[in-house]
Design an enzyme around this catalytic site. Structure first.
Site, mmCIF file in Angstrom:
data_model
loop_
_atom_site.group_PDB
_atom_site.id
_atom_site.type_symbol
_atom_site.label_atom_id
_atom_site.label_comp_id
_atom_site.label_asym_id
_atom_site.label_seq_id
_atom_site.Cartn_x
_atom_site.Cartn_y
_atom_site.Cartn_z
ATOM 1 N N ARG A 2 -16.635 16.636 -17.242
ATOM 2 C CA ARG A 2 -16.422 16.711 -18.703
ATOM 3 C C ARG A 2 -14.966 17.027 -19.016
ATOM 4 N NH1 ARG A 2 -21.618 20.316 -18.629
ATOM 5 N NH2 ARG A 2 -23.231 18.763 -18.999
ATOM 6 N N PHE B 223 -26.349 8.804 -23.641
ATOM 7 C CA PHE B 223 -27.222 9.775 -22.967
ATOM 8 C C PHE B 223 -26.574 11.156 -23.118
ATOM 9 C CE2 PHE B 223 -27.298 5.719 -20.667
ATOM 10 C CZ PHE B 223 -28.636 5.370 -20.760
ATOM 11 N N ASP C 51 -28.594 9.552 -28.017
ATOM 12 C CA ASP C 51 -29.620 10.071 -27.117
ATOM 13 C C ASP C 51 -30.980 9.798 -27.749
ATOM 14 O OD1 ASP C 51 -29.547 12.170 -24.575
ATOM 15 O OD2 ASP C 51 -31.405 12.287 -25.717
ATOM 16 N N SER C 52 -31.988 9.601 -26.910
ATOM 17 C CA SER C 52 -33.325 9.287 -27.424
ATOM 18 C C SER C 52 -34.093 10.525 -27.851
ATOM 19 C CB SER C 52 -34.131 8.534 -26.361
ATOM 20 O OG SER C 52 -34.285 9.338 -25.198
ATOM 21 N N ASP D 234 -23.907 8.179 -18.867
ATOM 22 C CA ASP D 234 -24.469 9.171 -17.946
ATOM 23 C C ASP D 234 -26.002 9.096 -17.999
ATOM 24 O OD1 ASP D 234 -24.730 11.288 -16.199
ATOM 25 O OD2 ASP D 234 -24.422 12.824 -17.738
ATOM 26 N N CYS E 162 -26.785 9.440 -10.985
ATOM 27 C CA CYS E 162 -27.296 10.655 -10.345
ATOM 28 C C CYS E 162 -28.417 10.312 -9.366
ATOM 29 C CB CYS E 162 -27.785 11.660 -11.395
ATOM 30 S SG CYS E 162 -29.144 11.064 -12.415
#
Length: 395
Positions: free
Chosen positions: A211, A227, A249-250, A299, A339
């Site tokens: 970040r 995300f 974002d969801s 991400d 990831c």
């Protein structure tokens, strides 16, 4: 202690101190150990090799703990491992700018199946193996002695528990229920964390260094954070002078928490736009309207939970990054991550090369991202290196 006999020819990984023994490598078991018992692993000739947790329901039948036959794997052994792991994170927490990090990272800290994250005065744990589940009273007691937390909350809702024959847990192990909002600081940025209801253990502290790196490029730029969860990349970009940041974002809870985090940090809300939407759908909407950005952060969650899913995941990563490249202004930066432990960095680079070809873009790799020091990679367990990313300049 019950002996588990390894098949002849399967000794190499054990000698190299890899902590996993798969069920197919076991010849036989002398007796009937219960799942979670500590057993002796011996070779075909009966020679001692290691002590480990046993579980006949898991594909990983043995999770090895100790290779020295003269060292008893007892309560003192586990307390020592916990103390060593916590001590290794002191430098992260000593600056005053960060009071959240991963204290224990499973196999990397020689405690297979145990994850402990610190959020200010609260701890969140995930227990993913039956053997570690048995040792939790000792672990909790040692954590209390070392850290004196206000609460310890069990977030063991990972699907991997099912492979060990265990149910999920979401309960208080010590103290009271953690408050709905716990304030933490990371690199001087403040966050409200919902431990009980948040994703994973409540926060993604594995992106702490990344970040900061991305934010160093944000001054005067129009940024898209995909995300975004509760706003790690978003907040850092705003802090570092981004002209505007759009977060997608969801999760409705994540978006609301992100908005609260902007207020908490007294950032200019007029420079921020939050969109609750499926990221892939929203990226296509931006493409239709012709909106572009100077920096895009991708991400996504784990697309490849295993090697068998790698081909499908590669296609998903390629499509996601292709659209991202199409939304960048010429010379813009793409900070893209995976990831998925099954996706290594070289494969990820190849996926991005395919995405660039499909998008008719030229891409320079100008930086590489990895997990921070509180998520160490044990030399004998390369599988622990799961987070990787690339900073790309796109033309």
């Amino acid at each position: 202690m019950i002996d588990v006999i390894l098949k002849k020819g399967k000794e190499k990984a054990v000698h190299q101190r890899h902590p996993w023994v798969f069920s197919g490598a076991i010849d036989r078991v002398k007796g009937k150990p219960a799942n979670g018992d500590i057993v002796r692993l011996v070779n075909a000739g009966g020679d001692f090799m290691a002590y480990g947790f046993y579980n006949d329901q898991s594909r990983v039948a043995l999770r090895l703990l100790e290779w020295d036959e003269n060292k008893a794997v007892d309560e003192t052994w586990f307390r020592t491992r916990v103390a060593e792991a916590v001590d290794g994170r002191k430098n992260i927490l000593s600056t005053g700018e960060t009071n959240t990090c991963r204290l224990i990272f499973s196999e990397a800290d020689y405690l297979p199946g145990l994850i402990v994250d610190r959020y200010a005065d609260h701890l969140a744990v995930q227990v993913l193996t039956s053997g570690m589940e048995r040792m939790m009273p000792v672990v909790i007691d040692e954590l209390r002695k070392l850290l004196n937390p206000k609460s310890i909350f069990d977030k063991s809702d990972a699907s991997s528990r099912q492979h060990e024959g265990m149910d999920t847990e979401n309960v208080v192990l010590f103290g009271d229920n953690p408050p709905e909002s716990v304030e933490v600081t990371e690199n001087g940025v403040r966050y409200n964390i919902n431990i009980a209801e948040g994703q994973k253990s409540g926060f993604y502290c594995d992106q702490r260094d990344n970040r900061r790196i991305v934010a160093a490029h944000a001054k005067g730029k129009k940024v898209l954070d995909c995300f975004s969860y509760t706003g790690g990349f978003t907040l850092n970009a705003l802090y570092n002078g981004a002209t505007s940041v759009t977060s997608v974002d969801s999760s409705a809870l994540a978006i609301e928490t992100l908005k609260e985090n902007i207020k908490l940090n007294k950032l200019d809300a007029s420079k921020h736009r939050a969109i609750q939407s499926d990221v892939n759908k929203q990226l296509r909407a931006f493409k239709e309207t012709g909106e572009t950005f100077d920096i895009i952060v991708l991400d996504p969650p784990k697309y490849a939970p295993s090697r068998s899913a790698l081909d499908r995941a590669s296609r998903a990563y390629k499509d996601l990054n292709r659209i991202g490249m199409l939304l960048l202004n010429k010379g813009g930066l793409l900070a893209t991550f995976s990831c998925s432990g099954a996706m290594d960095l070289e494969t990820f680079k190849q996926v991005l090369a395919w995405a660039a070809l499909d998008a008719s873009k030229q891409v320079q790799f100008i930086g590489q991202f990895c997990q921070p020091e509180d998520h160490p990679v044990r030399s004998s367990f390369p599988e622990g290196e799961y987070l990787k990313g690339l900073l790309c300049r796109v033309f």
